[in-house]
Design a protein around this motif. Structure first.
Motif, PDB file in Angstrom:
ATOM      1  N   LEU A 236       1.109  -1.140   9.899  1.00 17.74           N
ATOM      2  CA  LEU A 236       1.018  -0.086   8.964  1.00 17.74           C
ATOM      3  C   LEU A 236       1.062  -0.491   7.495  1.00 17.74           C
ATOM      4  N   LEU A 237       2.119  -1.588   7.362  1.00 21.55           N
ATOM      5  CA  LEU A 237       2.120  -2.097   6.152  1.00 21.55           C
ATOM      6  C   LEU A 237       1.299  -3.023   5.622  1.00 21.55           C
ATOM      7  N   VAL A 238       0.583  -3.752   6.598  1.00 22.43           N
ATOM      8  CA  VAL A 238      -0.625  -4.359   6.086  1.00 22.43           C
ATOM      9  C   VAL A 238      -2.068  -3.653   5.703  1.00 22.43           C
ATOM     10  N   ILE A 239      -1.924  -2.482   6.555  1.00 19.65           N
ATOM     11  CA  ILE A 239      -3.208  -1.733   6.194  1.00 19.65           C
ATOM     12  C   ILE A 239      -2.645  -1.303   4.866  1.00 19.65           C
ATOM     13  N   SER A 240      -1.801  -0.396   4.387  1.00 24.69           N
ATOM     14  CA  SER A 240      -1.288  -0.038   3.300  1.00 24.69           C
ATOM     15  C   SER A 240      -1.424  -1.063   2.270  1.00 24.69           C
ATOM     16  N   GLY A 241      -1.036  -2.151   2.235  1.00 20.67           N
ATOM     17  CA  GLY A 241      -1.018  -3.126   1.216  1.00 20.67           C
ATOM     18  C   GLY A 241      -2.564  -3.537   0.991  1.00 20.67           C
ATOM     19  N   ILE A 242      -3.614  -3.636   1.973  1.00 20.95           N
ATOM     20  CA  ILE A 242      -4.815  -4.023   1.641  1.00 20.95           C
ATOM     21  C   ILE A 242      -5.591  -2.992   0.971  1.00 20.95           C
ATOM     22  N   VAL A 243      -5.368  -1.562   1.429  1.00 20.61           N
ATOM     23  CA  VAL A 243      -5.972  -0.396   0.827  1.00 20.61           C
ATOM     24  C   VAL A 243      -5.299  -0.415  -0.652  1.00 20.61           C
ATOM     25  N   MET A 244      -4.222  -0.416  -0.888  1.00 19.67           N
ATOM     26  CA  MET A 244      -3.728  -0.231  -2.302  1.00 19.67           C
ATOM     27  C   MET A 244      -4.332  -1.574  -3.286  1.00 19.67           C
ATOM     28  N   LEU A 245      -4.366  -2.614  -2.694  1.00 21.21           N
ATOM     29  CA  LEU A 245      -4.771  -3.837  -3.378  1.00 21.21           C
ATOM     30  C   LEU A 245      -6.503  -3.479  -3.806  1.00 21.21           C
TER      31      LEU A 245
END
Length: 430
Positions: A310-319
């Motif tokens: 979840l953290l990885v997906i959230s980080g990539i989308v935010m980036l």
């Protein structure tokens, strides 16, 4: 031993009592501070000297080639050398090369081919510096303190980077580019001096290993080279066995590809779109690092409450989305720089969200004796398409507006999470 005792032994206070580690950290922080100053000054110098976006992309592509081609070999070779000597020699060499660049630019003698030669040589040295620093930490700290030691190292490096980025614009405006780059050279020399004073604890195991390597090399030099290549192959086999590491490497290769337009064209973006100077470039770069610091602090307190996936997906989308929004200032009449700064802050916040969980996973599944090689291989894979992205960014910028490029590549980056949503092993990563 009580749980409280274990916690105290992993705290910052205990780390600061280990003098060799503190000296190592000081040398590393000084070098990182110089790196951040150099990243602004060098980019500004190249754009002033050439005025070509294509050439900037080509030069950045060349910067990554040594790591891609030789990074794994350098990592395996460093495992057989004294990391202290490697760091001292490479930092001293980088200081010398940066100093020569500053001198040539100050005298008005710096040519484009000089930039390519110096870039290749510095990148070659960096291929050895990074694995030497990674292998140094387990030598300087007991295993129970590695997690806190790595966390402190990351935080200190980010703070040093933030300070350097904040100072770079002011130095360029007051002292000029040549003196700013010369200051960077002095910092690398100072880092080499600090590293030379670090006393590495010796162990019977490491001593026997080094003595055996010296003996093997003296009796049969080809055997030493053969074993290095065998160790490199072990890293390939390990990543092939752990499919998730390979999937993640492919994902971040694409992420790095998408980020190249912003990395290559940040200087012309500041000058042409935002109508700002070197201070504006420092502000945007500094806020990206500031976002990374804030994200790292949040991760250290609350990250364990969420699944790594979840953290990885959230980080990539935010980036990706904040990257696309950096195009917004081009269509604004006021507050262009503050709007771009807010987007850069969000971009910085997304980077640790995406990368830190994966770095933790790599350390969890990789044996410590293979960590240097495996991490070097993963880095090589993640950077494999960076030269192509750099060249593409420079070429596309010659006939496509920067805001359009940022929107397209930002959205592509955000959508890249689709490729890992179908991976069962990724979804199950706790």
């Amino acid at each position: 031993m009580s749980e409280g005792a274990v916690v105290r032994k992993q705290g910052i206070g205990e780390l600061l009592r280990i003098r060799p580690y503190v000296q190592f950290m000081l040398g590393k922080v000084i070098a990182r501070f110089g790196d951040s100053i150099d990243s602004i000054a060098y980019s500004w110098m190249v754009y002033i000297l050439t005025g070509s976006k294509l050439l900037m992309g080509t030069l950045l592509a060349v910067n990554f080639l040594p790591n891609i081609l030789l990074g794994l070999f350098a990592g395996a070779l460093v495992d057989r050398m004294s990391p202290k000597k490697v760091i001292v020699l490479t930092n001293a060499g980088r200081g010398l090369l940066v100093g020569i660049t500053a001198l040539l630019f100050g005298l008005g003698q710096l040519q484009v081919w000089h930039l390519f030669v110096v870039t290749i040589l510095i990148s070659l040295l960096e291929c050895f510096t990074s694995p030497a620093e990674v292998s140094s930490v387990p030598r300087l700290l007991p295993q129970s303190m590695l997690l806190s030691g790595n966390a402190m190292s990351s935080s200190a490096s980010r703070v040093a980077e933030l300070a350097g980025l904040a100072l770079a614009g002011a130095l360029i405006a007051t002292a000029g580019i040549a003196w700013t780059i010369f200051i960077d050279a002095v910092l690398f020399a100072l880092s080499a001096i600090c590293m030379s004073r670090v006393v590495y604890p010796t162990s019977n195991t490491s001593s026997k290993h080094e003595n055996q390597a010296i003996l093997d090399d003296a009796v049969n030099p080809s055997a030493n080279a053969k074993s290095i290549f065998a160790e490199m192959m072990d890293a390939f086999l390990f990543v092939r066995k752990h499919v998730l590491l390979l999937i993640v490497s492919i994902l971040f290769a694409f992420v790095n590809f998408c980020l190249m337009p912003f990395n290559v064209l940040r200087t012309p973006y500041v000058m042409e779109t935002l109508q700002a100077g070197a201070g504006g470039l420092s502000l945007l770069s500094g806020l990206m690092v500031g976002g990374m610091v804030l994200s790292g602090l949040w991760m250290s307190h609350a990250g364990a409450n969420y699944r790594k996936s979840l953290l990885v997906i959230s980080g990539i989308v935010m980036l990706g989305l904040s990257y696309a929004l950096t195009a917004l200032p081009a269509y604004m009449s006021d507050f262009q720089l503050p709007a771009a700064a807010a987007c850069c802050l969000l971009m910085g916040f997304g980077i640790p969200l995406a990368t830190t969980p994966l770095a933790s996973y790599l350390m969890e599944v990789t044996p410590s004796e293979m960590l240097g090689r495996v991490s070097a291989l993963q880095s090589m894979l993640c950077l494999s398409v960076v030269p192509l992205g750099s060249l593409a960014a420079g070429a596309l910028a010659e006939w496509i507006a920067l805001p359009v490029l940022f929107i397209v590549f930002g959205l592509l980056l955000a959508l890249s999470v689709i490729m890992i949503l179908f991976s069962k092993s990724f979804r199950q990563m706790s």
